[in-house]
Enzyme design. Structure first.
Site, PDB file in Angstrom:
ATOM      1  N   PRO A  19       0.782  -1.239   0.000  1.00 59.38           N
ATOM      2  CA  PRO A  19       0.000   0.000   0.000  1.00 59.38           C
ATOM      3  C   PRO A  19       0.810   1.284   0.000  1.00 59.38           C
ATOM      4  O   PRO A  19       1.556   1.558   0.920  1.00 59.38           O
ATOM      5  CB  PRO A  19      -0.830  -0.099   1.278  1.00 59.38           C
ATOM      6  CG  PRO A  19      -0.683  -1.489   1.754  1.00 59.38           C
ATOM      7  CD  PRO A  19       0.622  -1.969   1.250  1.00 59.38           C
ATOM      8  N   GLU A  20       0.648   2.068  -1.038  1.00 61.49           N
ATOM      9  CA  GLU A  20       1.128   3.439  -1.089  1.00 61.49           C
ATOM     10  C   GLU A  20      -0.094   4.341  -1.150  1.00 61.49           C
ATOM     11  O   GLU A  20      -1.224   3.864  -1.028  1.00 61.49           O
ATOM     12  CB  GLU A  20       2.044   3.630  -2.308  1.00 61.49           C
ATOM     13  CG  GLU A  20       3.234   2.666  -2.261  1.00 61.49           C
ATOM     14  CD  GLU A  20       4.174   2.788  -3.444  1.00 61.49           C
ATOM     15  OE1 GLU A  20       4.184   3.837  -4.096  1.00 61.49           O
ATOM     16  OE2 GLU A  20       4.911   1.833  -3.710  1.00 61.49           O
ATOM     17  N   LYS A  65       0.439   7.431   4.101  1.00 61.10           N
ATOM     18  CA  LYS A  65       0.031   6.020   4.045  1.00 61.10           C
ATOM     19  C   LYS A  65      -0.816   5.684   5.261  1.00 61.10           C
ATOM     20  O   LYS A  65      -0.908   4.521   5.663  1.00 61.10           O
ATOM     21  CB  LYS A  65       1.279   5.135   3.976  1.00 61.10           C
ATOM     22  CG  LYS A  65       2.099   5.378   2.717  1.00 61.10           C
ATOM     23  CD  LYS A  65       3.441   4.687   2.739  1.00 61.10           C
ATOM     24  CE  LYS A  65       4.279   5.143   1.558  1.00 61.10           C
ATOM     25  NZ  LYS A  65       5.674   4.721   1.679  1.00 61.10           N
ATOM     26  N   HIS A  69      -4.478 -14.036  10.116  1.00 64.65           N
ATOM     27  CA  HIS A  69      -3.787 -12.752  10.081  1.00 64.65           C
ATOM     28  C   HIS A  69      -4.718 -11.564  10.259  1.00 64.65           C
ATOM     29  O   HIS A  69      -4.335 -10.429   9.979  1.00 64.65           O
ATOM     30  CB  HIS A  69      -3.013 -12.620   8.761  1.00 64.65           C
ATOM     31  CG  HIS A  69      -1.966 -13.680   8.600  1.00 64.65           C
ATOM     32  ND1 HIS A  69      -0.947 -13.858   9.509  1.00 64.65           N
ATOM     33  CD2 HIS A  69      -1.777 -14.634   7.658  1.00 64.65           C
ATOM     34  CE1 HIS A  69      -0.182 -14.865   9.124  1.00 64.65           C
ATOM     35  NE2 HIS A  69      -0.673 -15.358   8.004  1.00 64.65           N
ATOM     36  N   ARG A 105       2.545  -9.772   7.545  1.00 67.89           N
ATOM     37  CA  ARG A 105       3.916  -9.477   7.963  1.00 67.89           C
ATOM     38  C   ARG A 105       3.982  -8.587   9.193  1.00 67.89           C
ATOM     39  O   ARG A 105       5.037  -8.416   9.786  1.00 67.89           O
ATOM     40  CB  ARG A 105       4.684  -8.836   6.798  1.00 67.89           C
ATOM     41  CG  ARG A 105       4.919  -9.817   5.674  1.00 67.89           C
ATOM     42  CD  ARG A 105       5.555  -9.155   4.484  1.00 67.89           C
ATOM     43  NE  ARG A 105       6.950  -8.803   4.742  1.00 67.89           N
ATOM     44  CZ  ARG A 105       7.726  -8.208   3.863  1.00 67.89           C
ATOM     45  NH1 ARG A 105       7.237  -7.882   2.678  1.00 67.89           N
ATOM     46  NH2 ARG A 105       8.954  -7.923   4.150  1.00 67.89           N
ATOM     47  N   ARG A 110      19.201  17.479   1.851  1.00 66.63           N
ATOM     48  CA  ARG A 110      19.582  16.084   1.613  1.00 66.63           C
ATOM     49  C   ARG A 110      20.486  15.979   0.391  1.00 66.63           C
ATOM     50  O   ARG A 110      20.354  15.037  -0.396  1.00 66.63           O
ATOM     51  CB  ARG A 110      18.315  15.263   1.393  1.00 66.63           C
ATOM     52  CG  ARG A 110      17.339  15.317   2.539  1.00 66.63           C
ATOM     53  CD  ARG A 110      17.909  14.630   3.749  1.00 66.63           C
ATOM     54  NE  ARG A 110      16.919  14.480   4.814  1.00 66.63           N
ATOM     55  CZ  ARG A 110      17.080  13.668   5.850  1.00 66.63           C
ATOM     56  NH1 ARG A 110      18.181  12.957   5.959  1.00 66.63           N
ATOM     57  NH2 ARG A 110      16.166  13.592   6.776  1.00 66.63           N
ATOM     58  N   ARG A 170      16.433   0.006  -1.672  1.00 73.02           N
ATOM     59  CA  ARG A 170      15.260  -0.599  -2.303  1.00 73.02           C
ATOM     60  C   ARG A 170      15.564  -0.937  -3.754  1.00 73.02           C
ATOM     61  O   ARG A 170      16.328  -0.223  -4.415  1.00 73.02           O
ATOM     62  CB  ARG A 170      14.069   0.361  -2.262  1.00 73.02           C
ATOM     63  CG  ARG A 170      13.848   1.054  -0.943  1.00 73.02           C
ATOM     64  CD  ARG A 170      13.677   0.066   0.195  1.00 73.02           C
ATOM     65  NE  ARG A 170      12.578  -0.842  -0.080  1.00 73.02           N
ATOM     66  CZ  ARG A 170      11.310  -0.573   0.176  1.00 73.02           C
ATOM     67  NH1 ARG A 170      11.005   0.555   0.751  1.00 73.02           N
ATOM     68  NH2 ARG A 170      10.389  -1.436  -0.115  1.00 73.02           N
TER      69      ARG A 170
END
Length: 275
Positions: free
Chosen positions: A2-3, A60, A94, A112, A153, A263
């Site tokens: 999910p985004e 999210k 779950h 998870r 950054r 990632r």
DNA sequence: GTGCTTGTTGGCCA
DNA sequence: GTGGCCAACAAGCA
């Protein structure tokens, strides 16, 4: 999975099934890690008999407001899902939280358990919610703010920067790759190396990908996989980024994959150059 | 068995 | 104190 847009999709699912109804029964697996830091006893007390008033999604996160100043917060993590089942649904392995309204059961499941369930009481929305960064589609997501963040950054790869929720709420791995591919920026470019024009492209594509994803993923009924198949065109990187031997939908050239910012990242070398 | 996975967090180090 | 990097969390899937 999910985004931003998938989270909104799940929120609408619950909302359509339960808005205005009263929770008759609350089932929790208190030992589940998704409840870390939450007061499960208070959650049970606060939600039993409460009416589902409204809900919202940001970044999210999902926040559901119940009567009696009860606020339920949900984060779907990596494998979380919200579904609607029959009123007499028996929780499966779950399913960590099930709210039965009589007519339907609202189910939060997450194999998870990277997801999270929060509970807060109080007249206003909880701090963790009000402190979320301004949405990318809001006026608060400005070019100047983006430029300042890229400067702060400056040494980090742009792919890693896009995953930072403090500035890009709701962006996850596939959306970040989609944005960089559309903007023609190599994911390994350092944040501080972008020209003003490149920053402008990045800003626009952040908004465009959010807008399109919300319209095409969250804005339809049916199951999520069906929505994706029907509504996400083959012209997006989305469909090609995991295929072995995948090809860029714009150039037809081969796609490249590597781990960037921790990632797996996919890009089209022909249109995303390092320098 | 191996090696992945659309997310976040805390610890280490410069 | 700030920023960058990485392992860990846990389960399922190919």
């Amino acid at each position: 999975m999910p985004e931003l847009a998938e989270v909104e999709y799940y929120r609408r699912r619950w909302d359509a099934a339960a808005r205005g109804s009263r929770v008759r029964c609350v089932h929790v697996h208190p030992a589940a890690k998704v409840f870390r830091g939450a007061d499960v006893a208070a959650l049970r007390r606060g939600l039993t008999g409460a009416r589902y008033r409204s809900s919202a999604a940001a970044a999210k996160q999902i926040l559901v407001r119940f009567s009696g100043d009860a606020w339920l917060g949900l984060h779907l993590g990596m494998s979380g899902e919200l579904s609607v089942a029959a009123g007499d649904y028996r929780p499966a392995r779950h399913d960590h939280l099930v709210l039965a309204t009589g007519g339907a059961s609202l189910v939060f499941s997450d194999p998870r358990m990277f997801g999270r369930v929060r509970f807060d009481g109080g007249a206003g929305a909880p701090r963790w919610w009000t402190d979320l960064a301004p949405a990318i589609l809001s006026d608060g997501f400005t070019r100047a703010g983006l430029a300042a963040f890229l400067q702060r950054r400056r040494a980090a790869p742009i792919k890693a920067i896009l995953l930072m929720q403090e500035r890009f709420p709701g962006i996850g791995n596939w959306m970040a790759d989609e944005i960089l591919w559309r903007a023609g920026l190599h994911p390994r470019r350092a944040g501080g190396s972008l020209s003003t024009a490149e920053q402008g492209r990045l800003w626009r594509e952040c908004r465009q990908v959010c807008r399109l994803a919300l319209a095409r993923i969250a804005g339809v009924g049916g199951s999520l996989p069906e929505s994706l198949n029907l509504r996400i065109p083959q012209t997006w990187l989305f469909w090609h980024r995991w295929e072995a031997g995948g090809r860029c939908p714009r150039t037809g050239g081969p796609l490249q994959r590597a781990e960037i910012g921790g990632r797996t990242t996919c890009w089209s070398p022909a249109r995303q150059r390092l320098r």
